[in-house]
Design a protein around this motif. Structure first.
Motif, PDB file in Angstrom:
ATOM      1  N   THR A  34       0.858  -1.175   0.000  1.00 37.26           N
ATOM      2  CA  THR A  34       0.000   0.000   0.000  1.00 37.26           C
ATOM      3  C   THR A  34       0.895   1.226   0.000  1.00 37.26           C
ATOM      4  O   THR A  34       2.120   1.109  -0.097  1.00 37.26           O
ATOM      5  N   LEU A  35       0.292   2.378   0.125  1.00 36.97           N
ATOM      6  CA  LEU A  35       1.043   3.618   0.239  1.00 36.97           C
ATOM      7  C   LEU A  35       0.856   4.166   1.642  1.00 36.97           C
ATOM      8  O   LEU A  35      -0.241   4.120   2.193  1.00 36.97           O
ATOM      9  N   GLY A  36       1.915   4.680   2.222  1.00 39.54           N
ATOM     10  CA  GLY A  36       1.852   5.306   3.537  1.00 39.54           C
ATOM     11  C   GLY A  36       2.263   6.756   3.433  1.00 39.54           C
ATOM     12  O   GLY A  36       2.820   7.186   2.433  1.00 39.54           O
ATOM     13  N   ALA A  72       9.465  -6.873  -8.659  1.00 40.95           N
ATOM     14  CA  ALA A  72       8.357  -6.776  -7.710  1.00 40.95           C
ATOM     15  C   ALA A  72       7.323  -5.759  -8.178  1.00 40.95           C
ATOM     16  O   ALA A  72       7.671  -4.651  -8.581  1.00 40.95           O
ATOM     17  N   ARG A  73       6.073  -6.157  -8.120  1.00 40.82           N
ATOM     18  CA  ARG A  73       4.985  -5.213  -8.370  1.00 40.82           C
ATOM     19  C   ARG A  73       4.534  -4.668  -7.016  1.00 40.82           C
ATOM     20  O   ARG A  73       4.323  -5.415  -6.066  1.00 40.82           O
ATOM     21  N   LYS A  74       4.403  -3.339  -6.956  1.00 34.38           N
ATOM     22  CA  LYS A  74       3.953  -2.671  -5.737  1.00 34.38           C
ATOM     23  C   LYS A  74       2.867  -1.686  -6.119  1.00 34.38           C
ATOM     24  O   LYS A  74       2.695  -1.355  -7.286  1.00 34.38           O
ATOM     25  N   GLY A  75       2.161  -1.194  -5.141  1.00 27.77           N
ATOM     26  CA  GLY A  75       1.127  -0.211  -5.417  1.00 27.77           C
ATOM     27  C   GLY A  75       0.087  -0.199  -4.332  1.00 27.77           C
ATOM     28  O   GLY A  75       0.345  -0.597  -3.195  1.00 27.77           O
ATOM     29  N   ALA A  76      -1.101   0.251  -4.694  1.00 27.40           N
ATOM     30  CA  ALA A  76      -2.186   0.357  -3.725  1.00 27.40           C
ATOM     31  C   ALA A  76      -3.511   0.306  -4.462  1.00 27.40           C
ATOM     32  O   ALA A  76      -3.575   0.489  -5.676  1.00 27.40           O
ATOM     33  N   SER A  86      -6.574   1.093  -8.992  1.00 27.18           N
ATOM     34  CA  SER A  86      -5.379   0.335  -8.640  1.00 27.18           C
ATOM     35  C   SER A  86      -4.177   1.064  -9.210  1.00 27.18           C
ATOM     36  O   SER A  86      -4.127   1.330 -10.414  1.00 27.18           O
ATOM     37  N   ILE A  87      -3.230   1.384  -8.337  1.00 26.84           N
ATOM     38  CA  ILE A  87      -1.956   1.955  -8.768  1.00 26.84           C
ATOM     39  C   ILE A  87      -0.966   0.810  -8.780  1.00 26.84           C
ATOM     40  O   ILE A  87      -0.779   0.133  -7.770  1.00 26.84           O
ATOM     41  N   ARG A  88      -0.330   0.566  -9.934  1.00 22.31           N
ATOM     42  CA  ARG A  88       0.613  -0.542 -10.074  1.00 22.31           C
ATOM     43  C   ARG A  88       1.963   0.001 -10.530  1.00 22.31           C
ATOM     44  O   ARG A  88       2.065   0.563 -11.614  1.00 22.31           O
ATOM     45  N   SER A 121       1.272   1.826 -14.049  1.00 18.80           N
ATOM     46  CA  SER A 121      -0.058   1.882 -14.664  1.00 18.80           C
ATOM     47  C   SER A 121      -1.085   2.188 -13.596  1.00 18.80           C
ATOM     48  O   SER A 121      -0.859   1.969 -12.403  1.00 18.80           O
ATOM     49  N   ILE A 122      -2.217   2.715 -14.045  1.00 20.41           N
ATOM     50  CA  ILE A 122      -3.366   2.950 -13.179  1.00 20.41           C
ATOM     51  C   ILE A 122      -4.542   2.225 -13.827  1.00 20.41           C
ATOM     52  O   ILE A 122      -4.787   2.377 -15.027  1.00 20.41           O
TER      53      ILE A 122
END
Length: 193
Positions: A34-36, A72-76, A86-88, A121-122
């Motif tokens: 996630t994003l903090g 690694a894929r990260k996002g939120a 979805s933010i990827r 990507s979004i």
């Protein structure tokens, strides 16, 4: 520049490994990110993935240096005005961790991790209509370099297998004008050779 840095790191690790009892391993598993930070209001955890390889270079009987190269894929995920978002962000992670044995089976890992952004990507989903926006316009919103601290715990299993859980705490803002940071947990299945 990023490719040159990655190649340089790989050559340094290869040089370190020469003449020592070095193990090579692969790592794969799910990531929960996630994003903090202040710029992350409404961010929820997304379930992504990671995979890659690592070296294990012994320093002493109980401590080893484990550099790696992980995709690694990260996002939120989030919701805004009836739309699921979805933010990827896809990264090449370079964990530079120390692994300390607590016993024959249990170990801890800790250290820094620079990461290089390779794609963004979004994805917007509203009432069954799904739109993916990617490319250089989306990628340009984010910094090319991320930097995190890692802390984890793992278990060595028979046949060179192992499992570990690591927490990643981003230390660099992802965007110029927003104070949002990567936060995540990786669960990994490891295989040593």
């Amino acid at each position: 520049m990023q490719k040159l840095f990655i190649i340089s790191i790989f050559l340094i690790f290869t040089n370190m490994a020469y003449g020592q009892q070095v193990e090579f391993g692969v790592r794969v598993g799910p990531s929960f990110t996630t994003l903090g930070g202040e710029g992350s209001d409404g961010s929820e955890f997304g379930i992504w993935f990671h995979l890659g390889g690592y070296l294990s270079v012994p320093i002493s009987e109980t401590i080893s240096f484990e550099p790696g190269l992980i995709y690694a894929r990260k996002g939120a995920k989030g919701h805004e005005m009836g739309t699921n978002l979805s933010i990827r962000n896809d990264y090449i992670d370079i964990p530079l961790v120390l692994k300390a044995a607590l016993s024959e089976s249990f170990f801890v890992v800790f250290g820094p991790q620079p990461s290089f952004l390779v794609g963004s990507s979004i994805v917007m989903d509203s009432g069954g209509n799904r739109v993916t926006v990617d490319g250089s316009d989306i990628r340009s919103l984010y910094r090319n370099l991320d930097f995190a601290g890692i802390l984890g715990l793992g278990v060595n299993l028979p046949l060179g297998l192992g499992i570990q859980a690591t927490y990643e705490h981003g230390l660099v803002t992802l965007m110029e004008n927003e104070s949002a940071y990567n936060r995540g947990i990786k669960f990994s299945l490891n295989k040593r050779f």
